[in-house]
Design a protein around this motif. Structure first.
Motif, mmCIF file in Angstrom:
data_model
loop_
_atom_site.group_PDB
_atom_site.id
_atom_site.type_symbol
_atom_site.label_atom_id
_atom_site.label_comp_id
_atom_site.label_asym_id
_atom_site.label_seq_id
_atom_site.Cartn_x
_atom_site.Cartn_y
_atom_site.Cartn_z
ATOM 1 N N PRO A 189 0.823 -1.209 0.000
ATOM 2 C CA PRO A 189 0.000 0.000 0.000
ATOM 3 C C PRO A 189 0.860 1.262 0.000
ATOM 4 O O PRO A 189 1.898 1.319 0.649
ATOM 5 C CB PRO A 189 -0.823 -0.111 1.285
ATOM 6 N N GLU A 190 0.392 2.256 -0.762
ATOM 7 C CA GLU A 190 1.111 3.533 -0.840
ATOM 8 C C GLU A 190 0.463 4.546 0.086
ATOM 9 O O GLU A 190 -0.753 4.532 0.276
ATOM 10 C CB GLU A 190 1.033 4.070 -2.269
ATOM 11 N N PHE A 191 1.272 5.425 0.623
ATOM 12 C CA PHE A 191 0.724 6.522 1.425
ATOM 13 C C PHE A 191 1.623 7.739 1.314
ATOM 14 O O PHE A 191 2.778 7.636 0.887
ATOM 15 C CB PHE A 191 0.528 6.094 2.891
ATOM 16 N N SER A 192 1.058 8.879 1.667
ATOM 17 C CA SER A 192 1.787 10.136 1.538
ATOM 18 C C SER A 192 2.019 10.707 2.913
ATOM 19 O O SER A 192 1.072 10.899 3.674
ATOM 20 C CB SER A 192 0.964 11.148 0.734
ATOM 21 N N LEU A 193 3.284 10.969 3.214
ATOM 22 C CA LEU A 193 3.635 11.580 4.487
ATOM 23 C C LEU A 193 4.317 12.906 4.192
ATOM 24 O O LEU A 193 5.395 12.934 3.595
ATOM 25 C CB LEU A 193 4.574 10.653 5.275
ATOM 26 N N MET A 194 3.654 13.979 4.586
ATOM 27 C CA MET A 194 4.228 15.312 4.354
ATOM 28 C C MET A 194 4.747 15.859 5.680
ATOM 29 O O MET A 194 4.117 15.683 6.719
ATOM 30 C CB MET A 194 3.170 16.263 3.792
ATOM 31 N N CYS A 195 5.904 16.517 5.604
ATOM 32 C CA CYS A 195 6.483 17.148 6.790
ATOM 33 C C CYS A 195 6.815 18.596 6.465
ATOM 34 O O CYS A 195 7.247 18.894 5.354
ATOM 35 C CB CYS A 195 7.798 16.472 7.179
ATOM 36 N N PHE A 196 6.631 19.465 7.447
ATOM 37 C CA PHE A 196 7.238 20.793 7.355
ATOM 38 C C PHE A 196 8.698 20.559 7.708
ATOM 39 O O PHE A 196 8.989 19.901 8.718
ATOM 40 C CB PHE A 196 6.636 21.737 8.393
ATOM 41 N N VAL A 197 9.617 21.068 6.892
ATOM 42 C CA VAL A 197 11.035 20.832 7.179
ATOM 43 C C VAL A 197 11.807 22.135 7.182
ATOM 44 O O VAL A 197 11.694 22.940 6.256
ATOM 45 C CB VAL A 197 11.691 19.895 6.135
ATOM 46 N N GLU A 198 12.578 22.299 8.245
ATOM 47 C CA GLU A 198 13.494 23.443 8.319
ATOM 48 C C GLU A 198 14.837 22.833 8.702
ATOM 49 O O GLU A 198 15.002 22.335 9.814
ATOM 50 C CB GLU A 198 12.992 24.433 9.359
ATOM 51 N N GLY A 199 15.784 22.807 7.750
ATOM 52 C CA GLY A 199 17.092 22.225 8.029
ATOM 53 C C GLY A 199 16.944 20.764 8.420
ATOM 54 O O GLY A 199 16.381 19.969 7.684
ATOM 55 N N GLU A 200 17.437 20.422 9.616
ATOM 56 C CA GLU A 200 17.382 19.021 10.040
ATOM 57 C C GLU A 200 16.077 18.675 10.748
ATOM 58 O O GLU A 200 15.900 17.547 11.203
ATOM 59 C CB GLU A 200 18.549 18.743 10.990
ATOM 60 N N ASN A 201 15.205 19.650 10.924
ATOM 61 C CA ASN A 201 13.998 19.417 11.717
ATOM 62 C C ASN A 201 12.785 19.129 10.840
ATOM 63 O O ASN A 201 12.470 19.913 9.947
ATOM 64 C CB ASN A 201 13.718 20.639 12.598
ATOM 65 N N ASP A 202 12.129 17.997 11.136
ATOM 66 C CA ASP A 202 10.937 17.580 10.384
ATOM 67 C C ASP A 202 9.733 17.603 11.317
ATOM 68 O O ASP A 202 9.799 17.017 12.392
ATOM 69 C CB ASP A 202 11.033 16.100 9.985
ATOM 70 N N TYR A 203 8.654 18.194 10.872
ATOM 71 C CA TYR A 203 7.417 18.200 11.665
ATOM 72 C C TYR A 203 6.320 17.531 10.832
ATOM 73 O O TYR A 203 5.854 18.107 9.851
ATOM 74 C CB TYR A 203 7.034 19.637 12.032
ATOM 75 N N PRO A 204 5.957 16.277 11.205
ATOM 76 C CA PRO A 204 5.034 15.537 10.343
ATOM 77 C C PRO A 204 3.586 16.031 10.396
ATOM 78 O O PRO A 204 3.128 16.510 11.425
ATOM 79 C CB PRO A 204 5.114 14.109 10.895
ATOM 80 N N MET A 205 2.919 15.888 9.272
ATOM 81 C CA MET A 205 1.470 16.141 9.186
ATOM 82 C C MET A 205 0.779 14.772 9.214
ATOM 83 O O MET A 205 1.435 13.746 9.059
ATOM 84 C CB MET A 205 1.146 16.845 7.860
ATOM 85 N N PRO A 206 -0.545 14.737 9.405
ATOM 86 C CA PRO A 206 -1.246 13.445 9.338
ATOM 87 C C PRO A 206 -1.018 12.790 7.971
ATOM 88 O O PRO A 206 -0.959 13.487 6.954
ATOM 89 C CB PRO A 206 -2.714 13.834 9.512
ATOM 90 N N VAL A 207 -0.918 11.466 7.949
ATOM 91 C CA VAL A 207 -0.710 10.785 6.664
ATOM 92 C C VAL A 207 -2.001 10.768 5.855
ATOM 93 O O VAL A 207 -3.097 10.830 6.412
ATOM 94 C CB VAL A 207 -0.234 9.315 6.806
ATOM 95 N N ALA A 208 -1.846 10.643 4.550
ATOM 96 C CA ALA A 208 -3.005 10.630 3.656
ATOM 97 C C ALA A 208 -2.750 9.628 2.545
ATOM 98 O O ALA A 208 -1.616 9.169 2.353
ATOM 99 C CB ALA A 208 -3.223 12.018 3.068
ATOM 100 N N GLN A 209 -3.810 9.269 1.847
ATOM 101 C CA GLN A 209 -3.651 8.425 0.661
ATOM 102 C C GLN A 209 -4.407 9.039 -0.511
ATOM 103 O O GLN A 209 -5.559 9.454 -0.377
ATOM 104 C CB GLN A 209 -4.181 7.014 0.914
#
Ligand code: AMP
Ligand code: GLY
Length: 415
Positions: A189-209
């Motif tokens: 199964p495929e899914f999309s994980l988006m993160c806000f990223v600033e340099g080395e820091n990732d802030y994940p959003m809820p996953v979606a398909q």
């Protein structure tokens, strides 16, 4: 804050809508925007890739922050140009955007930093590419290396299909002069994980398909996406942790080490395979239509998140609603092939939920179709079943002679 959003689709409508709810935003402009966006932002007729025009507009109108939707704007260096002038912008530099604009760059980065993905090799020579495909198991995945509006990926089941696709991409230069990445076929199964990223820091959003095929049952041609939902029952907390620890965080770090830090959204197009989560592709921007189901769930002030990322600061904790969203695209009949435009649309005002505009215009005071994907109806619920039922009820309230939609969005979650 006075904010400028760059772009004109459903994704930008969702960004504008989230900014509209922000207490720290006084004024929103959108370039070029669309008929739906015009209800929440002042649309200005500047093309999304007209960097000089956008820069002049931002200066003349004392814009505090610019948020970029499409990759095309990043690929022409909008973020580099804005930063040179001291203008705050949420979006990656041209060099960082290569993680999307060059498949080969992305694959080399993953190989170098041990980020899990399918084995691959890149070619500019037709005979060498054919020989490599012959030596690997079928199906083979052939990806044109560059922006090809989602049409540059072919899954070849037979050697004949592979030769035809390689001829198209390497001998006939269907998308322009370029290289092809050939990779192994992965399953899961495929899914999309988006993160806000600033340099080395990732802030994940809820996953979606996303749902790429045009018709119910995942039949028909690939499209830009016909619907999406959040809350994927087959993606566990462990999968997410794996995705963050083995994919998203190492990628952000790798980009810093390569001298092209990320300052925007990193979109992981991921697959849960039998050997763990692997990367299918990265995008350097918000996904479309994933953004339209994800951003309605943000409870924090999104302007503060955008500003923190744009200025290299740590955003305050980002809070997301526990609700679930599901959205259905209404597309013009014939899409993703040829389609006609200019058909009247009625009933959007009766929809209980959010209606994002993807490709609409106003003609003689009437809302009309103006693109392949036209509208996106999003319903929220406590459970996916609620959101599914509601989205299907609400989408049926829209009347138009030339639109179609899928009735089975979310079906993989109900199996
Ligand atoms: P991409 O543009 O790289 O996201 O590819 C478009 C679609 O092709 C993906 O969403 C997948 O469904 C499929 N795809 C791409 N790469 C692979 C792969 N290595 N194995 C299986 N399917 C793939
Ligand atoms: N939904 C896939 C993409 O935005 O590329």
């Amino acid at each position: 804050m006075r904010v400028l959003v760059v772009g004109s689709g459903g994704r930008e409508h969702a960004i504008v809508d989230a900014l509209f709810r922000s207490p720290s935003v006084d004024k929103i402009y959108c370039a070029p925007g669309n008929a739906g966006i015009a209800a929440q932002a002042e649309c200005v007729a500047i093309k999304d890739t007209d960097v000089e025009g956008l820069k002049a507009f931002a200066k003349e109108n004392a814009i505090d922050l610019t948020v970029v939707g499409p990759e095309a704007a990043l690929a022409v260096g909008i973020a580099d140009e804005f930063r040179k002038e001291g203008l705050k912008i949420f979006g990656h530099t041209k060099s960082a955007a290569r993680i999307e604009t060059s498949k080969e760059f992305a694959k080399e980065l993953m190989a170098k930093y041990d980020i899990p993905t399918a084995a691959y090799k890149a070619f500019d020579n037709y005979d060498e590419a054919v020989a490599y495909v012959e030596a690997r198991p079928l199906p083979a995945v052939l990806k044109y290396d560059g922006l090809a509006a989602g049409k540059g990926v072919v899954i070849a089941e037979t050697m004949d299909d592979a030769r035809e696709a390689l001829r198209d991409m390497l001998l006939d230069d269907r998308f322009g002069k370029g290289r092809v990445v050939v990779e192994d076929y992965l399953e899961g199964p495929e899914f999309s994980l988006m993160c806000f990223v600033e340099g080395e820091n990732d802030y994940p959003m809820p996953v979606a398909q996303d749902h790429k095929r045009a018709f119910d049952g995942d039949k028909g041609p690939n499209t830009g996406g016909m619907g999406a939902y959040t809350s994927l029952p087959f993606i566990t907390d462990e999968d997410l942790e794996f995705a963050m620890e083995k994919v998203m965080r190492p990628t952000a770090k790798a980009m810093v080490q390569e001298g092209c830090p990320l300052t925007g959204v990193l979109y992981g197009g991921l697959m849960k395979t039998a050997d763990g989560v692997k990367v299918i592709e990265f995008n350097a921007r918000f996904g479309d239509p994933e953004t339209e189901v994800v951003l309605p769930l943000i409870d924090s002030d999104i302007a503060n998140v955008f500003e923190a990322v744009a200025t290299g600061e740590k955003p305050a904790e980002i809070v997301w609603s526990k609700d679930v969203t599901l959205g259905i695209v209404l597309a013009s009949k014939g899409y993703p092939g040829d389609y006609a435009k200019g058909f009247a649309i009625r009933g959007t005002e009766n929809v209980d939920g959010v209606v994002f505009h993807m490709g609409t215009a106003v003609k003689d005071g009437e809302l009309v179709t103006a693109g392949g994907r036209v509208l996106f109806v999003v319903a929220k619920g406590a459970t996916l079943a609620d959101a599914h039922r509601k989205a299907n009820e609400e989408v049926a309230k829209i009347e138009c002679d030339n639109l179609f939609y899928r009735k089975d969005i979310g079906h993989k979650a109900f199996k």
